[in-house]
Design a protein around this motif. Sequence first.
Motif, PDB file in Angstrom:
ATOM      1  N   GLN A   1      31.148  50.195  38.627  1.00 39.44           N
ATOM      2  CA  GLN A   1      30.737  49.560  37.369  1.00 39.44           C
ATOM      3  C   GLN A   1      31.226  48.127  37.207  1.00 39.44           C
ATOM      4  O   GLN A   1      30.780  47.441  36.292  1.00 39.44           O
ATOM      5  CB  GLN A   1      31.246  50.385  36.183  1.00 39.44           C
ATOM      6  CG  GLN A   1      30.657  51.765  36.125  1.00 39.44           C
ATOM      7  CD  GLN A   1      31.190  52.531  34.915  1.00 39.44           C
ATOM      8  OE1 GLN A   1      31.712  51.964  33.964  1.00 39.44           O
ATOM      9  NE2 GLN A   1      31.038  53.838  34.966  1.00 39.44           N
ATOM     10  N   HIS A   2      32.121  47.680  38.066  1.00 44.93           N
ATOM     11  CA  HIS A   2      32.742  46.371  37.877  1.00 44.93           C
ATOM     12  C   HIS A   2      32.840  45.645  39.217  1.00 44.93           C
ATOM     13  O   HIS A   2      32.531  46.194  40.266  1.00 44.93           O
ATOM     14  CB  HIS A   2      34.137  46.535  37.269  1.00 44.93           C
ATOM     15  CG  HIS A   2      34.122  47.289  35.974  1.00 44.93           C
ATOM     16  ND1 HIS A   2      33.705  46.729  34.798  1.00 44.93           N
ATOM     17  CD2 HIS A   2      34.457  48.571  35.680  1.00 44.93           C
ATOM     18  CE1 HIS A   2      33.780  47.625  33.829  1.00 44.93           C
ATOM     19  NE2 HIS A   2      34.235  48.751  34.339  1.00 44.93           N
ATOM     20  N   GLY A   3      33.332  44.428  39.160  1.00 40.31           N
ATOM     21  CA  GLY A   3      33.565  43.661  40.371  1.00 40.31           C
ATOM     22  C   GLY A   3      35.029  43.694  40.764  1.00 40.31           C
ATOM     23  O   GLY A   3      35.891  44.066  39.968  1.00 40.31           O
ATOM     24  N   PHE A   4      35.294  43.299  41.994  1.00 37.23           N
ATOM     25  CA  PHE A   4      36.686  43.231  42.449  1.00 37.23           C
ATOM     26  C   PHE A   4      36.817  42.185  43.539  1.00 37.23           C
ATOM     27  O   PHE A   4      35.849  41.813  44.192  1.00 37.23           O
ATOM     28  CB  PHE A   4      37.181  44.591  42.962  1.00 37.23           C
ATOM     29  CG  PHE A   4      36.585  45.005  44.269  1.00 37.23           C
ATOM     30  CD1 PHE A   4      37.183  44.648  45.476  1.00 37.23           C
ATOM     31  CD2 PHE A   4      35.406  45.734  44.312  1.00 37.23           C
ATOM     32  CE1 PHE A   4      36.622  45.019  46.691  1.00 37.23           C
ATOM     33  CE2 PHE A   4      34.836  46.115  45.510  1.00 37.23           C
ATOM     34  CZ  PHE A   4      35.453  45.752  46.704  1.00 37.23           C
ATOM     35  N   GLU A   5      38.036  41.728  43.714  1.00 36.70           N
ATOM     36  CA  GLU A   5      38.413  40.881  44.832  1.00 36.70           C
ATOM     37  C   GLU A   5      39.600  41.554  45.495  1.00 36.70           C
ATOM     38  O   GLU A   5      40.515  42.016  44.802  1.00 36.70           O
ATOM     39  CB  GLU A   5      38.796  39.487  44.342  1.00 36.70           C
ATOM     40  CG  GLU A   5      39.213  38.554  45.457  1.00 36.70           C
ATOM     41  CD  GLU A   5      39.553  37.147  44.973  1.00 36.70           C
ATOM     42  OE1 GLU A   5      39.992  36.337  45.814  1.00 36.70           O
ATOM     43  OE2 GLU A   5      39.407  36.863  43.768  1.00 36.70           O
ATOM     44  N   LEU A   6      39.592  41.626  46.810  1.00 43.16           N
ATOM     45  CA  LEU A   6      40.693  42.231  47.549  1.00 43.16           C
ATOM     46  C   LEU A   6      41.548  41.126  48.153  1.00 43.16           C
ATOM     47  O   LEU A   6      41.045  40.263  48.873  1.00 43.16           O
ATOM     48  CB  LEU A   6      40.169  43.147  48.652  1.00 43.16           C
ATOM     49  CG  LEU A   6      41.232  43.890  49.444  1.00 43.16           C
ATOM     50  CD1 LEU A   6      41.952  44.904  48.558  1.00 43.16           C
ATOM     51  CD2 LEU A   6      40.607  44.599  50.630  1.00 43.16           C
ATOM     52  N   ALA A   7      42.827  41.138  47.843  1.00 45.37           N
ATOM     53  CA  ALA A   7      43.785  40.193  48.402  1.00 45.37           C
ATOM     54  C   ALA A   7      44.653  40.956  49.405  1.00 45.37           C
ATOM     55  O   ALA A   7      45.532  41.720  49.006  1.00 45.37           O
ATOM     56  CB  ALA A   7      44.640  39.579  47.305  1.00 45.37           C
ATOM     57  N   ASP A   8      44.378  40.781  50.682  1.00 47.95           N
ATOM     58  CA  ASP A   8      45.155  41.404  51.747  1.00 47.95           C
ATOM     59  C   ASP A   8      46.213  40.400  52.193  1.00 47.95           C
ATOM     60  O   ASP A   8      45.957  39.538  53.034  1.00 47.95           O
ATOM     61  CB  ASP A   8      44.230  41.798  52.898  1.00 47.95           C
ATOM     62  CG  ASP A   8      44.938  42.493  54.038  1.00 47.95           C
ATOM     63  OD1 ASP A   8      46.186  42.419  54.120  1.00 47.95           O
ATOM     64  OD2 ASP A   8      44.242  43.102  54.866  1.00 47.95           O
ATOM     65  N   LEU A   9      47.385  40.481  51.589  1.00 50.94           N
ATOM     66  CA  LEU A   9      48.414  39.468  51.788  1.00 50.94           C
ATOM     67  C   LEU A   9      48.816  39.299  53.242  1.00 50.94           C
ATOM     68  O   LEU A   9      49.072  38.183  53.698  1.00 50.94           O
ATOM     69  CB  LEU A   9      49.640  39.786  50.934  1.00 50.94           C
ATOM     70  CG  LEU A   9      49.412  39.824  49.427  1.00 50.94           C
ATOM     71  CD1 LEU A   9      50.719  40.155  48.707  1.00 50.94           C
ATOM     72  CD2 LEU A   9      48.817  38.527  48.916  1.00 50.94           C
ATOM     73  N   SER A  10      48.869  40.388  53.978  1.00 51.08           N
ATOM     74  CA  SER A  10      49.264  40.308  55.387  1.00 51.08           C
ATOM     75  C   SER A  10      48.181  39.625  56.218  1.00 51.08           C
ATOM     76  O   SER A  10      48.459  38.679  56.956  1.00 51.08           O
ATOM     77  CB  SER A  10      49.569  41.701  55.935  1.00 51.08           C
ATOM     78  OG  SER A  10      50.040  41.615  57.254  1.00 51.08           O
ATOM     79  N   ALA A  11      46.946  40.077  56.089  1.00 48.30           N
ATOM     80  CA  ALA A  11      45.841  39.508  56.873  1.00 48.30           C
ATOM     81  C   ALA A  11      45.618  38.037  56.535  1.00 48.30           C
ATOM     82  O   ALA A  11      45.232  37.247  57.398  1.00 48.30           O
ATOM     83  CB  ALA A  11      44.561  40.310  56.645  1.00 48.30           C
ATOM     84  N   GLU A  12      45.853  37.692  55.276  1.00 44.96           N
ATOM     85  CA  GLU A  12      45.655  36.307  54.843  1.00 44.96           C
ATOM     86  C   GLU A  12      46.820  35.406  55.234  1.00 44.96           C
ATOM     87  O   GLU A  12      46.746  34.194  55.074  1.00 44.96           O
ATOM     88  CB  GLU A  12      45.452  36.266  53.331  1.00 44.96           C
ATOM     89  CG  GLU A  12      44.160  36.949  52.904  1.00 44.96           C
ATOM     90  CD  GLU A  12      44.047  37.116  51.401  1.00 44.96           C
ATOM     91  OE1 GLU A  12      44.938  36.636  50.656  1.00 44.96           O
ATOM     92  OE2 GLU A  12      43.066  37.741  50.962  1.00 44.96           O
ATOM     93  N   GLY A  13      47.906  35.992  55.698  1.00 45.17           N
ATOM     94  CA  GLY A  13      49.055  35.211  56.140  1.00 45.17           C
ATOM     95  C   GLY A  13      49.847  34.577  55.008  1.00 45.17           C
ATOM     96  O   GLY A  13      50.473  33.528  55.201  1.00 45.17           O
ATOM     97  N   PHE A  14      49.855  35.229  53.841  1.00 44.74           N
ATOM     98  CA  PHE A  14      50.639  34.669  52.742  1.00 44.74           C
ATOM     99  C   PHE A  14      52.111  34.616  53.148  1.00 44.74           C
ATOM    100  O   PHE A  14      52.665  35.581  53.648  1.00 44.74           O
ATOM    101  CB  PHE A  14      50.476  35.506  51.466  1.00 44.74           C
ATOM    102  CG  PHE A  14      51.249  34.945  50.316  1.00 44.74           C
ATOM    103  CD1 PHE A  14      50.748  33.886  49.584  1.00 44.74           C
ATOM    104  CD2 PHE A  14      52.508  35.440  49.992  1.00 44.74           C
ATOM    105  CE1 PHE A  14      51.481  33.335  48.534  1.00 44.74           C
ATOM    106  CE2 PHE A  14      53.248  34.903  48.947  1.00 44.74           C
ATOM    107  CZ  PHE A  14      52.737  33.844  48.219  1.00 44.74           C
ATOM    108  N   ASP A  15      52.738  33.468  52.911  1.00 47.74           N
ATOM    109  CA  ASP A  15      54.157  33.297  53.240  1.00 47.74           C
ATOM    110  C   ASP A  15      54.992  33.717  52.031  1.00 47.74           C
ATOM    111  O   ASP A  15      55.013  33.014  51.014  1.00 47.74           O
ATOM    112  CB  ASP A  15      54.450  31.847  53.594  1.00 47.74           C
ATOM    113  CG  ASP A  15      55.881  31.627  54.053  1.00 47.74           C
ATOM    114  OD1 ASP A  15      56.712  32.576  53.989  1.00 47.74           O
ATOM    115  OD2 ASP A  15      56.193  30.493  54.482  1.00 47.74           O
TER     116      ASP A  15
END
Length: 192
Positions: A31-45
């Motif tokens: 019913q809604h939208g989402f965004e997935l933040a994969d911190l490891s895959a994105e390389g967040f420091d």
Amino acid sequence: MQNALIVVAHPDTESLTHRVAAELAYGVAEQHGFELADLSAEGFDPRYNTEDLDLFRNQTAVPADVLAEQARINRADALVLVYPVYWWSFPALLKGWIDRVFTSGWAYDQAEQGLLQRLPVHLVAIAGAGPRTYDKHGYSVAMNTQIEHGIFGYCGARVASSTLLTQMDERFPEGHFETVRRIGRELFSHRS
């Protein structure tokens, strides 16, 4: 349409943590939208560095990577954290994301007033031990004190739901997938 930011913190994309996040996203997407933040895959420091300290001291501008994460949260109508329990808390990656992103002037002000009142938060913790172990050792109290009150309460964000999934739960792991799909479907029905 309301939008959820689902933050996942696990280095293995084949992990139970990632599967739980995917099933939760499936429920949200009904019913809604989402965004997935994969911190490891994105390389967040996650390392709090001298630039972060200078920001805390009001001596520099917000780092670009922190601004990008804050913008993602600002776009969201709900924040969902999906994470394994490491040593009775968040994994270092997720804790470092909070340390760096939830900054003074954005998440709270100098008068210690929370600035994220509009943001409902949903916590989905995945644990190896069963509920009795967590109760025996006070994890539920620790999670409430450290995470719900100490982080999100301080920032003014309401923890709308907090779920602990364990390997000892009935119908593990399939039951977890049903649980988080339901959480996803009901994400925006939680009221204060």
